[in-house]
Design an enzyme around this catalytic site. Structure first.
Site, PDB file in Angstrom:
ATOM      1  N   PRO A 144       8.694  13.335  14.416  1.00 24.33           N
ATOM      2  CA  PRO A 144      10.296  13.365  14.516  1.00 24.33           C
ATOM      3  C   PRO A 144      10.943  12.769  15.641  1.00 24.33           C
ATOM      4  O   PRO A 144      10.182  13.176  16.773  1.00 24.33           O
ATOM      5  CB  PRO A 144      10.312  14.720  14.226  1.00 24.33           C
ATOM      6  CG  PRO A 144       8.893  15.358  14.708  1.00 24.33           C
ATOM      7  CD  PRO A 144       7.781  14.602  14.282  1.00 24.33           C
ATOM      8  N   ASN A 145      12.209  12.289  15.406  1.00 30.83           N
ATOM      9  CA  ASN A 145      12.842  11.804  16.641  1.00 30.83           C
ATOM     10  C   ASN A 145      12.337  10.613  17.358  1.00 30.83           C
ATOM     11  O   ASN A 145      12.890  10.184  18.376  1.00 30.83           O
ATOM     12  CB  ASN A 145      12.997  12.848  17.713  1.00 30.83           C
ATOM     13  CG  ASN A 145      13.545  14.012  17.045  1.00 30.83           C
ATOM     14  OD1 ASN A 145      14.734  14.037  16.515  1.00 30.83           O
ATOM     15  ND2 ASN A 145      12.947  15.146  17.199  1.00 30.83           N
TER      16      ASN A 145
ATOM     17  N   ARG B 178      16.963   7.476  23.101  1.00 27.38           N
ATOM     18  CA  ARG B 178      16.635   9.139  23.421  1.00 27.38           C
ATOM     19  C   ARG B 178      15.976   9.313  24.636  1.00 27.38           C
ATOM     20  O   ARG B 178      14.889   8.833  25.103  1.00 27.38           O
ATOM     21  CB  ARG B 178      15.423   9.455  22.478  1.00 27.38           C
ATOM     22  CG  ARG B 178      14.974  10.838  22.209  1.00 27.38           C
ATOM     23  CD  ARG B 178      13.797  11.104  21.430  1.00 27.38           C
ATOM     24  NE  ARG B 178      13.403  12.488  21.609  1.00 27.38           N
ATOM     25  CZ  ARG B 178      12.165  12.970  21.468  1.00 27.38           C
ATOM     26  NH1 ARG B 178      11.291  12.199  20.886  1.00 27.38           N
ATOM     27  NH2 ARG B 178      11.709  14.295  21.292  1.00 27.38           N
TER      28      ARG B 178
ATOM     29  N   TYR C 229      11.350   8.968  28.033  1.00 27.10           N
ATOM     30  CA  TYR C 229      10.423   8.320  26.934  1.00 27.10           C
ATOM     31  C   TYR C 229      10.480   6.682  27.156  1.00 27.10           C
ATOM     32  O   TYR C 229       9.764   5.971  26.323  1.00 27.10           O
ATOM     33  CB  TYR C 229      10.937   8.568  25.446  1.00 27.10           C
ATOM     34  CG  TYR C 229      10.680  10.052  24.993  1.00 27.10           C
ATOM     35  CD1 TYR C 229       9.517  10.692  25.201  1.00 27.10           C
ATOM     36  CD2 TYR C 229      11.920  10.987  25.134  1.00 27.10           C
ATOM     37  CE1 TYR C 229       8.922  11.946  24.942  1.00 27.10           C
ATOM     38  CE2 TYR C 229      11.673  12.289  24.775  1.00 27.10           C
ATOM     39  CZ  TYR C 229      10.400  12.828  24.911  1.00 27.10           C
ATOM     40  OH  TYR C 229      10.286  14.180  24.578  1.00 27.10           O
TER      41      TYR C 229
ATOM     42  N   ASN D 141       1.322  10.153  17.113  1.00 21.95           N
ATOM     43  CA  ASN D 141       2.295  10.733  18.006  1.00 21.95           C
ATOM     44  C   ASN D 141       3.069  11.741  16.980  1.00 21.95           C
ATOM     45  O   ASN D 141       4.224  11.607  16.222  1.00 21.95           O
ATOM     46  CB  ASN D 141       3.402   9.950  18.543  1.00 21.95           C
ATOM     47  CG  ASN D 141       4.153  10.587  19.782  1.00 21.95           C
ATOM     48  OD1 ASN D 141       4.120  11.762  19.637  1.00 21.95           O
ATOM     49  ND2 ASN D 141       4.794   9.888  20.502  1.00 21.95           N
TER      50      ASN D 141
ATOM     51  N   ALA E  41       7.142  16.921  18.522  1.00 24.64           N
ATOM     52  CA  ALA E  41       7.327  18.244  18.378  1.00 24.64           C
ATOM     53  C   ALA E  41       6.517  18.859  17.591  1.00 24.64           C
ATOM     54  O   ALA E  41       6.085  19.924  17.598  1.00 24.64           O
ATOM     55  CB  ALA E  41       8.855  18.663  18.342  1.00 24.64           C
TER      56      ALA E  41
ATOM     57  N   GLU F   3      -4.797  11.384  19.493  1.00 24.06           N
ATOM     58  CA  GLU F   3      -3.136  12.189  19.732  1.00 24.06           C
ATOM     59  C   GLU F   3      -2.548  11.290  20.926  1.00 24.06           C
ATOM     60  O   GLU F   3      -3.313  11.071  21.886  1.00 24.06           O
ATOM     61  CB  GLU F   3      -3.588  13.588  20.086  1.00 24.06           C
ATOM     62  CG  GLU F   3      -2.281  14.274  20.648  1.00 24.06           C
ATOM     63  CD  GLU F   3      -2.331  15.841  20.834  1.00 24.06           C
ATOM     64  OE1 GLU F   3      -3.443  16.254  21.006  1.00 24.06           O
ATOM     65  OE2 GLU F   3      -1.561  16.175  21.377  1.00 24.06           O
TER      66      GLU F   3
ATOM     67  N   HIS G  65       0.970  10.619  23.125  1.00 25.74           N
ATOM     68  CA  HIS G  65       2.452  11.126  23.682  1.00 25.74           C
ATOM     69  C   HIS G  65       2.758  10.025  24.752  1.00 25.74           C
ATOM     70  O   HIS G  65       2.133   9.733  25.639  1.00 25.74           O
ATOM     71  CB  HIS G  65       2.442  12.538  24.209  1.00 25.74           C
ATOM     72  CG  HIS G  65       1.628  13.537  23.154  1.00 25.74           C
ATOM     73  ND1 HIS G  65       2.786  13.898  22.379  1.00 25.74           N
ATOM     74  CD2 HIS G  65       0.689  13.951  23.309  1.00 25.74           C
ATOM     75  CE1 HIS G  65       1.953  14.794  21.454  1.00 25.74           C
ATOM     76  NE2 HIS G  65       0.616  15.090  22.214  1.00 25.74           N
TER      77      HIS G  65
ATOM     78  N   ARG H 154       5.169  18.842  31.749  1.00 25.01           N
ATOM     79  CA  ARG H 154       6.549  19.325  31.008  1.00 25.01           C
ATOM     80  C   ARG H 154       6.588  20.829  30.984  1.00 25.01           C
ATOM     81  O   ARG H 154       5.669  21.491  31.481  1.00 25.01           O
ATOM     82  CB  ARG H 154       6.697  18.437  30.042  1.00 25.01           C
ATOM     83  CG  ARG H 154       6.985  16.772  30.412  1.00 25.01           C
ATOM     84  CD  ARG H 154       7.245  15.951  29.188  1.00 25.01           C
ATOM     85  NE  ARG H 154       8.708  16.557  28.916  1.00 25.01           N
ATOM     86  CZ  ARG H 154       9.182  15.923  27.508  1.00 25.01           C
ATOM     87  NH1 ARG H 154       8.353  15.148  26.643  1.00 25.01           N
ATOM     88  NH2 ARG H 154      10.356  16.132  27.344  1.00 25.01           N
TER      89      ARG H 154
END
Ligand code: DQA
Length: 145
Positions: A10-11, A18, A23, A74, A77, A98, A100, A107
């Site tokens: 998502p996103n 964004r 990012y 990725n 969320a 995984e 990111h 964070r």
């Protein structure tokens, strides 16, 4: 020929605009193009899927079995919330890396928890778009091709 699926959640379709300070300015299309051409240079097939929907990501993981040799995921969320994605990965028994863009450990504390990490080969985070290339290299090394 080995085949790797790049699966974005998502996103991530909004990459480029964004929160570029978090990012980066690279778009998802740029990242996907870079992954495909990196794959071509290594003699590996790379396919890319993005969805904002948890169930569609589960479906994509299921469909990857028999089609791909590994998944770079990725999960956005959903990383921090989705037992369904964790179970899907366990169910297909395909190697998953995984990924990111940001360093999730530097964070907010809610980003430190990953439901993907326990069922992943490993995690790459904090290297921005370069991480996808690193993940392809790591996956090829992992599957031995
Ligand atoms: C992300 C990190 C997640 O915490 C966040 O929800 C994202 C993007 C990353 O690539 O840095 O959507 O997965």
């Amino acid at each position: 020929m080995s085949s790797i699926l790049i699966l974005n959640g998502p996103n991530l379709n909004l990459l480029g605009t964004r929160q570029p300070e978090v990012y980066g300015k690279t778009t998802l299309q740029d990242i996907e193009n870079m992954c495909v051409s990196h794959g071509e240079s290594l003699g590996v097939s790379v396919s890319c899927i993005q969805s904002n929907h948890e169930g569609a990501l589960v479906d994509a993981i299921h469909a990857a079995k028999g089609q791909h040799d590994g998944i770079v995921l990725n999960a956005g969320a959903y990383t921090h919330t989705s037992i369904a994605l964790m179970d899907a990965i366990s169910s297909v028994a395909l190697p998953v890396i995984e990924l990111h863009l940001s360093n999730i450990h530097a964070r907010e504390s809610f980003r430190h928890k990953s439901f993907i990490a326990p069922v992943a080969v490993g995690q790459i985070c904090g290297f921005g778009a370069l991480g996808y290339r690193l993940a392809i290299d790591a996956m090829l090394n992992h599957i031995g091709k």
